[in-house]
Design an enzyme around this catalytic site. Structure first.
Site, PDB file in Angstrom:
ATOM      1  N   CYS A   1      -4.606   1.874  -4.609  1.00  0.00           N
ATOM      2  CA  CYS A   1      -3.800   2.941  -4.012  1.00  0.00           C
ATOM      3  C   CYS A   1      -2.549   3.229  -4.831  1.00  0.00           C
ATOM      4  CB  CYS A   1      -3.414   2.561  -2.586  1.00  0.00           C
ATOM      5  SG  CYS A   1      -2.389   1.070  -2.487  1.00  0.00           S
TER       6      CYS A   1
ATOM      7  N   HIS B   1       0.880  -1.172   0.000  1.00  0.00           N
ATOM      8  CA  HIS B   1       0.000   0.000   0.000  1.00  0.00           C
ATOM      9  C   HIS B   1       0.912   1.214   0.000  1.00  0.00           C
ATOM     10  CE1 HIS B   1      -2.943   3.047   1.127  1.00  0.00           C
ATOM     11  NE2 HIS B   1      -2.089   3.437   2.059  1.00  0.00           N
TER      12      HIS B   1
END
Length: 471
Positions: free
Chosen positions: A107, A39
């Site tokens: 993301c 992420h």
């Protein structure tokens, strides 16, 4: 070349959603070593920006992902903060909760686009290529249909257009993609849990066969959704049509402005603690059955809009919990698909608020409102309570004073000390608007501007009143 004093640093924060499990288990499970399930967040102008269920902002390293595993210097940008915020507003229109896809639009897609916009540089290839690297393994082939059934097919991928703010076509989101309360970490965790569970029951030689069989079934249309899933999709489609009543940017802006005005209203109550407190939770009571009912669906649309506004203000996820004894299993399934947690216990309105909470109760009975107020009749309780419900002043105006004082003493005492902002309604000429859906609904908050009566906190014994809407 610009002097460094005229430019601003841009960093990439890297987090491992698997918390080390990918590095430990990936070689044995997939035949290939994966360092992490990445992420990422972009740090610029003193804030961290990341995409999950919309675009969120927080202080660097202060999100729910914890501390970064690695920090990468991406370069410097000449784009000042005001210009960046204008660009971000455009990005938010595409990077929405319904657009999210674990593999195709996540993301890292956001971080890469922002990095290119700000610095002209991409994020490292090892991060950008992770989804395709995983899909190239036998296990990835097997899990692709599961992932695509969780996040609808055809969601947007980053365009190769040279335009800095790229347009995308409006696609219908899946049920799970609409679940805005689902974080990226939770989605990755579910897939990872499935990988580990499969590893305990399937040999490496079987993975390749299973992957091919599942991929073939998906391609041939044999692995279609179950009947109940199809019904949920139809219910979501109906709700999305109803939700369009709030698509008008003017209405959305008005809702946001009035919500913020209520939250920031000045008060003489605890003036030393009068800083803005933004609710991280919405408690919804008495919504009614939402699967096929037009007015509850419109009220649900406003509820989700309020969640989005509060999440944006917080730079974090605002949770939503709901209870109504009339909820059916279909209602629960629909609400959960939209990211609303359905409560099981019927407290008949007596929910104690131990943190700032927006209580959303469109058109509930006076009995329920009184139960809620009585359960929180203290300085801390009322300070934690933000209401979106019938304007309490309406009861003062339309109910006999002695009757109101006897049956609803909390409501009677509180009404004069509320700040209130009427809730804007969708355009009356919109085809999805329902007359009366938001009559007399207002944002309200305890914010006295004068000294409270000496007997304000004293309450008589509870009076039992027959009220069919007390839940």
């Amino acid at each position: 070349m610009s002097d460094e004093t005229d430019t601003f640093p841009v960093q990439l924060y890297l987090y491992d959603l698997s918390h080390g499990m990918a590095s430990q288990l990936s070689l044995a499970l997939t035949g290939r070593h994966f360092e992490a399930v990445w992420h990422t967040g972009i740090i610029v102008h003193g804030q961290e920006y990341f995409f999950g269920q919309g675009v969120f902002t927080c202080a660097p390293g202060k999100s729910h992902h914890g501390q970064p595993m690695e920090i990468i210097e991406l370069g410097r940008t000449a784009i000042d903060r005001d210009t960046w915020l204008e660009m971000l507003a455009e990005l938010r229109k595409r990077y929405t909760a319904s657009a999210y896809h674990l593999l195709n639009f996540n993301c890292n897609t956001f971080s890469n686009e922002v990095s290119e916009l700000l610095t002209g540089n991409t994020i490292p290839e090892r991060i950008r290529s992770l989804p395709q690297d995983f899909l190239a393994t036998p296990l990835g082939q097997m899990f692709r249909p599961q992932i695509d059934s969780t996040f609808s097919n055809g969601l947007p991928t980053a365009s190769s257009s040279n335009s800095p703010i790229r347009a995308r076509k409006n696609r219908k989101p899946s049920a799970a993609a609409l679940g805005a309360a689902q974080s990226e970490a939770a989605a990755a965790s579910r897939v990872l849990d499935g990988v580990i569970e499969q590893a305990t029951t399937t040999s490496a030689s079987e993975w390749n066969v299973a992957g091919k069989d599942n991929a073939a079934e998906s391609a041939n249309g044999k692995a279609g959704p179950s009947e109940s899933h199809w019904n949920l999709e139809k219910a979501l489609e109906t709700f999305l049509t109803r939700q369009a009543a709030f698509d008008d940017p003017t209405v959305q802006k008005s809702v946001q402005e009035r919500l913020e005005k209520m939250l920031s209203a000045k008060s003489d109550f605890r003036p030393s603690e009068s800083s803005l407190r933004i609710p991280k939770r919405i408690l919804c009571l008495g919504l009614g059955t939402v699967r096929n009912s037009a007015i509850p669906q419109l009220q649900l649309a406003l509820l989700l809009l309020l969640r989005d506004h509060l999440s944006t203000m917080l730079g974090d996820f605002c949770t939503v919990e709901a209870f109504d004894p009339v909820f059916t299993e279909d209602d629960r399934e629909l609400l959960q698909a939209l990211g609303v947690d359905v409560l099981e216990e019927n407290k008949r309105g007596a929910y104690v608020l131990d943190e700032p909470t927006l209580v959303y109760m469109p058109h509930v009975g006076r009995g329920l409102t009184e139960q809620l107020l009585r359960a929180n009749w203290s300085e801390d309780g009322l300070e934690n309570m933000y209401l979106c419900c019938n304007d309490l002043d309406v009861y003062v105006t339309h109910v006999a004073q002695e009757k109101l004082r006897r049956e609803s003493p909390c409501l009677y005492k509180l009404a004069p000390h509320l700040v209130r902002e009427p809730v804007p309604e969708p355009p009356k000429n919109h085809p999805q608007t329902q007359p009366g859906a938001f009559n007399d609904i207002a944002f309200q908050r305890f914010a006295p501007t004068s000294e409270l009566p000496s007997d304000f906190w004293a309450l008589p014994e509870k009076v039992r009143v027959a009220d069919p809407e007390t839940i």
